[in-house]
Each structure stands twice: as structure tokens, then as C-alpha cells.
Write a protein that holds these residues in place. Structure first.
Motif, mmCIF file in Angstrom:
data_model
loop_
_atom_site.group_PDB
_atom_site.id
_atom_site.type_symbol
_atom_site.label_atom_id
_atom_site.label_comp_id
_atom_site.label_asym_id
_atom_site.label_seq_id
_atom_site.Cartn_x
_atom_site.Cartn_y
_atom_site.Cartn_z
ATOM 1 N N GLY A 1 -2.192 16.729 -3.320
ATOM 2 C CA GLY A 1 -1.200 15.650 -3.309
ATOM 3 C C GLY A 1 -1.716 14.369 -2.695
ATOM 4 N N GLY A 2 -2.958 14.366 -2.239
ATOM 5 C CA GLY A 2 -3.496 13.157 -1.613
ATOM 6 C C GLY A 2 -2.722 12.748 -0.378
ATOM 7 N N VAL A 3 -2.252 13.737 0.395
ATOM 8 C CA VAL A 3 -1.432 13.457 1.570
ATOM 9 C C VAL A 3 -2.250 12.693 2.614
ATOM 10 N N ASP A 4 -1.661 11.618 3.111
ATOM 11 C CA ASP A 4 -2.309 10.805 4.135
ATOM 12 C C ASP A 4 -1.820 11.143 5.543
ATOM 13 N N LEU A 5 -0.552 11.529 5.642
ATOM 14 C CA LEU A 5 0.047 11.849 6.935
ATOM 15 C C LEU A 5 0.795 13.166 6.827
ATOM 16 N N LEU A 6 0.522 14.083 7.743
ATOM 17 C CA LEU A 6 1.172 15.392 7.758
ATOM 18 C C LEU A 6 1.822 15.609 9.114
ATOM 19 N N ALA A 7 3.117 15.890 9.111
ATOM 20 C CA ALA A 7 3.834 16.245 10.336
ATOM 21 C C ALA A 7 4.097 17.748 10.326
ATOM 22 N N ALA B 1 4.616 29.488 1.524
ATOM 23 C CA ALA B 1 4.559 30.922 1.828
ATOM 24 C C ALA B 1 4.426 31.131 3.335
ATOM 25 N N GLY B 2 5.154 32.112 3.861
ATOM 26 C CA GLY B 2 5.069 32.435 5.275
ATOM 27 C C GLY B 2 5.999 31.651 6.160
ATOM 28 N N SER B 3 6.701 30.673 5.606
ATOM 29 C CA SER B 3 7.656 29.884 6.381
ATOM 30 C C SER B 3 9.051 30.070 5.809
ATOM 31 N N ASP B 4 10.071 29.894 6.651
ATOM 32 C CA ASP B 4 11.449 29.930 6.159
ATOM 33 C C ASP B 4 11.938 28.544 5.759
ATOM 34 N N HIS B 5 11.075 27.537 5.875
ATOM 35 C CA HIS B 5 11.408 26.175 5.451
ATOM 36 C C HIS B 5 10.525 25.763 4.283
ATOM 37 N N ARG B 6 11.051 24.915 3.431
ATOM 38 C CA ARG B 6 10.229 24.258 2.434
ATOM 39 C C ARG B 6 9.636 22.979 3.025
ATOM 40 N N ALA B 7 8.509 22.582 2.476
ATOM 41 C CA ALA B 7 7.907 21.305 2.865
ATOM 42 C C ALA B 7 8.584 20.176 2.095
ATOM 43 N N VAL B 8 8.550 18.985 2.664
ATOM 44 C CA VAL B 8 9.058 17.788 1.994
ATOM 45 C C VAL B 8 7.900 16.808 1.856
ATOM 46 N N PHE B 9 7.680 16.346 0.625
ATOM 47 C CA PHE B 9 6.602 15.397 0.306
ATOM 48 C C PHE B 9 7.225 14.118 -0.230
ATOM 49 N N ALA B 10 6.655 12.982 0.120
ATOM 50 C CA ALA B 10 7.151 11.708 -0.416
ATOM 51 C C ALA B 10 6.028 10.691 -0.496
ATOM 52 N N GLU B 11 6.117 9.827 -1.483
ATOM 53 C CA GLU B 11 5.261 8.646 -1.552
ATOM 54 C C GLU B 11 6.046 7.469 -1.016
ATOM 55 N N PRO C 1 0.830 -1.211 0.000
ATOM 56 C CA PRO C 1 0.000 0.000 0.000
ATOM 57 C C PRO C 1 0.867 1.264 0.000
ATOM 58 N N THR C 2 0.408 2.288 -0.712
ATOM 59 C CA THR C 2 1.135 3.548 -0.804
ATOM 60 C C THR C 2 0.577 4.555 0.195
ATOM 61 N N VAL C 3 1.479 5.212 0.902
ATOM 62 C CA VAL C 3 1.113 6.267 1.841
ATOM 63 C C VAL C 3 1.860 7.533 1.423
ATOM 64 N N ARG C 4 1.121 8.623 1.275
ATOM 65 C CA ARG C 4 1.733 9.907 0.914
ATOM 66 C C ARG C 4 1.897 10.742 2.178
ATOM 67 N N VAL C 5 3.121 11.203 2.397
ATOM 68 C CA VAL C 5 3.430 11.914 3.641
ATOM 69 C C VAL C 5 4.039 13.269 3.311
ATOM 70 N N MET C 6 3.908 14.195 4.241
ATOM 71 C CA MET C 6 4.487 15.524 4.065
ATOM 72 C C MET C 6 4.851 16.095 5.428
ATOM 73 N N THR C 7 5.935 16.857 5.474
ATOM 74 C CA THR C 7 6.333 17.545 6.693
ATOM 75 C C THR C 7 6.479 19.026 6.412
ATOM 76 N N VAL C 8 6.021 19.863 7.368
ATOM 77 C CA VAL C 8 6.037 21.320 7.217
ATOM 78 C C VAL C 8 6.467 21.964 8.530
ATOM 79 N N ASN C 9 7.454 22.835 8.464
ATOM 80 C CA ASN C 9 7.784 23.714 9.584
ATOM 81 C C ASN C 9 7.014 25.015 9.372
ATOM 82 N N MET C 10 6.125 25.357 10.322
ATOM 83 C CA MET C 10 5.210 26.484 10.130
ATOM 84 C C MET C 10 5.778 27.835 10.573
ATOM 85 N N LEU C 11 7.019 27.880 11.051
ATOM 86 C CA LEU C 11 7.629 29.144 11.489
ATOM 87 C C LEU C 11 6.722 29.846 12.499
#
Length: 337
Positions: free
Chosen positions: A137-143, A319-329, A111-121
Motif C-alpha cells: 500500500g505504500g504506507v508512509d505512516l503506521l500507528a 489475522a491474529g487481531s480482533d480489530h481491522r486495520a484502517v488505511f487512508a490516503e 503531497p499525498t501521505v498514505r497512513v494506516m492504523t493497526v491494533n495488534m491485540l
């Protein structure tokens, strides 16, 4: 005949020898800093602030290390050229593999799980863009890191909980909070208290796959004198992915790169760096704000259990953060495998 009219007389042999010696000395002085840097990187000699921070810029130093090699080769200085070549090769061995997709031994049919992490500043990142990325992106899990009460309310107002209705949230003021949002049911919810920040975690019940332990990682940053100790302690406190335990995914702002030995030790606890595995490990994720003059480095990572197959990693401006998000399948092993 001493020389043609209007031209300077040729230098004496002694002057020529002195000039050659000075040129050789200058070349050694140029090669030496790169050699020291390469040795520190290879041997993991991170030291204390600010050397910890400086090592994050190793990919840029690796590129510039070609300059003394070229100068030594053009001026035919054999030993400086050989030393510079060894330095370049050491840098290449450390840096270039991140740009080459690795061989992934994970199950391609799980099974495929799409995940993403974001630093919200501090919770200031654009909540509408985050929710849009989750939906498109059909994200299933967000950190989420640097998760404040303001950020929590903004994400709720933008409709995040309509798409990812299950969450474990620990908002804190400033940069200390974190959260995990999930499309799937959560169990064993809690947090890990580090030196300054908390790391939300939970067990995710994925349909057709094994339960996945996910944690929103955020060790302290080595940003001043004395901060190296908390940085090392927080990285050492990151959980391991045990072959006999649950499938584990750590994702977040690790305040470190693959050029830091302390972070590489985390990876060797049973993980693979998703961007490194996908050949995008040199894509910087910080800083992405008004500091255009500051070279970007890769501080944000998704660490996937070695039983997990990695594909389609993307680094996305927020936008609004000094970090980029990282997305992965991520392709999980099949249930019971």
C-alpha cells in the motif's frame, strides 16, 4: 341472520374496540424503546456502562426501527406511525451521512501521505501481513496500538523497519503500548500518558509538505462499571488540530464510534473522520475474531486535520487481531500554504 353455518359469529362492537385499543397499546410499547434510543443518540445522553457500549450499535437499531413504522402504517395507527416516522428520520440523520462521501475542501494538488492504523491485540497480530500491507500500500505512516515487546520484535523480524525506518516506540505489556513508524524523519518524539495506555506521537517531516503531527490514539474502553469516567477523560485529553498549528493526524483504536458524543467532540476539535468523509463510515472494524455472532462496530478511526483532503479509505482484516486495520490516503496542504 346471525352468521353462515360453520363460521363464528361476528365480534361485538365492545370486543372490537378493546382489540383495537390493545393493538394501539402494543404499537406504542414497540415504538417507545426506539424513541428513547433515538433521543439518547440525538441529545448525547450516553450515561454510564452499559449504555455507552449500547450506543455503538445505533446503526443496527436504526435499521430495525423501520419495523414499528411499517406495522403502525399497515394497521393505520396514525399517532404511533407519526412518532415512528420521526424516530426513523432522527436515526437516518445521525447514521446515513456516514455512507455518503462528503465535500472535501482540502488542496487536491498537495503531497499525498498514505497512513494506516493497526491494533495488534497484545502484539499477537500477524506481523508478516502488516509488513506486506505497508509495502503493497505504500504506507508512509503506521500507528500501532496494543504494542508489546513481543509485537515490536515480531515486526522488526518481519522487516517493518526496512520500509519504515523511523519510529517512536513505547512497548508495554498487555494493551498499554503504542508506536508510530514513519518513512520520513521524525522530530519531537514522545508519548501522552492516559489513564491506562500511552499514546506515542511525533512530528513528521514530509517532503514537499508541512510537518505533520501524528499520534497513535488509544483511550480506555468503557467495558465495566466505573470505566465511563476514564473513557470520557481519555477522549477529552486528545489533542486539538489548530488552524494556526501543525497539520495534525490522530489514528488508532478510539474505543468509540460516531454515535458517541464524547468522540464527536474530539472530531470537532478541528478534524474530519476519514472514513466518514469517504462514505465508508459504516464499515465496522471490531470485533474480527471468533466472535462471529457479535455485531461489528466502528471503533478504529483516522482523524485528519480539516486542512487535509481524504481519499481512498479501506478497512482491512488483520489475522491474529480482533480489530481491522484502517488505511487512508491523505492529501496535505502544500508547504507554506
Amino acid at each position: 341472520m346471525i352468521g353462515t353455518e360453520g363460521s363464528p359469529p361476528p365480534a361485538s362492537p365492545a370486543v372490537t374496540v378493546r382489540r383495537r385499543r390493545w393493538l394501539t397499546v402494543l404499537l406504542w410499547l414497540l415504538v417507545a424503546p426506539f424513541a428513547v434510543w433515538a433521543a439518547a443518540r440525538v441529545l448525547g445522553l450516553e450515561g454510564v456502562y452499559p449504555s455507552i457500549q449500547l450506543l455503538a450499535f445505533t446503526p443496527y437499531v436504526a435499521a430495525v426501527s423501520l419495523v414499528p413504522l411499517a406495522l403502525a402504517a399497515l394497521t393505520k395507527r396514525i399517532w404511533p406511525a407519526i412518532t415512528a416516522a420521526v424516530v426513523v428520520l432522527a436515526f437516518a440523520a445521525c447514521v446515513l451521512p456516514r455512507s455518503v462521501p462528503g465535500t472535501d475542501a482540502g488542496d487536491p494538488d498537495g503531497p499525498t501521505v498514505r497512513v494506516m492504523t493497526v491494533n495488534m491485540l497484545y502484539g499477537q497480530a500477524d506481523p508478516g501481513q502488516i509488513v506486506r500491507l505497508v509495502r503493497e500500500g505504500g504506507v508512509d505512516l503506521l500507528a500501532v496500538q496494543e504494542y508489546s515487546a513481543h509485537g515490536q520484535a515480531a515486526l522488526r523480524a518481519a522487516g517493518l523497519e526496512e520500509t519504515l525506518p523511523n519510529a517512536v516506540t513505547y512497548p508495554r505489556e498487555n494493551a498499554g503500548g503504542s508506536a508510530v513508524y514513519s518513512r520520513f524523519p521524525l522530530a519531537d518524539q514522545g508519548y501522552r500518558q492516559l489513564t491506562s495506555f500511552v499514546q506515542a506521537h511525533a512530528s513528521v517531516r514530509v517532503p514537499g509538505g508541512p510537518d505533520v503531527y501524528v499520534e497513535s490514539a488509544h483511550p480506555c474502553a468503557p467495558i465495566g462499571r466505573g470505566s465511563g469516567a476514564c473513557w470520557r477523560a481519555d477522549l477529552a485529553a486528545q489533542p486539538a488540530a489548530s488552524p494556526g498549528g501543525p497539520v495534525t493526524v490522530l489514528m488508532g483504536d478510539f474505543n468509540s464510534t460516531l454515535d458517541h458524543k464524547a468522540f464527536r467532540r474530539v472530531v470537532t476539535k478541528g478534524y474530519r473522520d476519514a472514513a466518514d468523509s469517504a462514505g465508508t463510515g459504516l464499515s465496522p472494524s471490531w470485533p474480527y475474531d471468533d466472535r462471529w455472532y457479535f455485531p461489528g462496530v466502528t471503533l478504529d478511526h483516522i482523524l485528519a486535520d480539516q486542512r487535509v483532503r481524504v481519499r481512498n479509505v479501506r478497512i482491512i482484516h488483520i489475522a491474529g487481531s480482533d480489530h481491522r486495520a484502517v488505511f487512508a490516503e491523505l492529501v496535505l496542504p502544500k508547504a507554506g500554504a
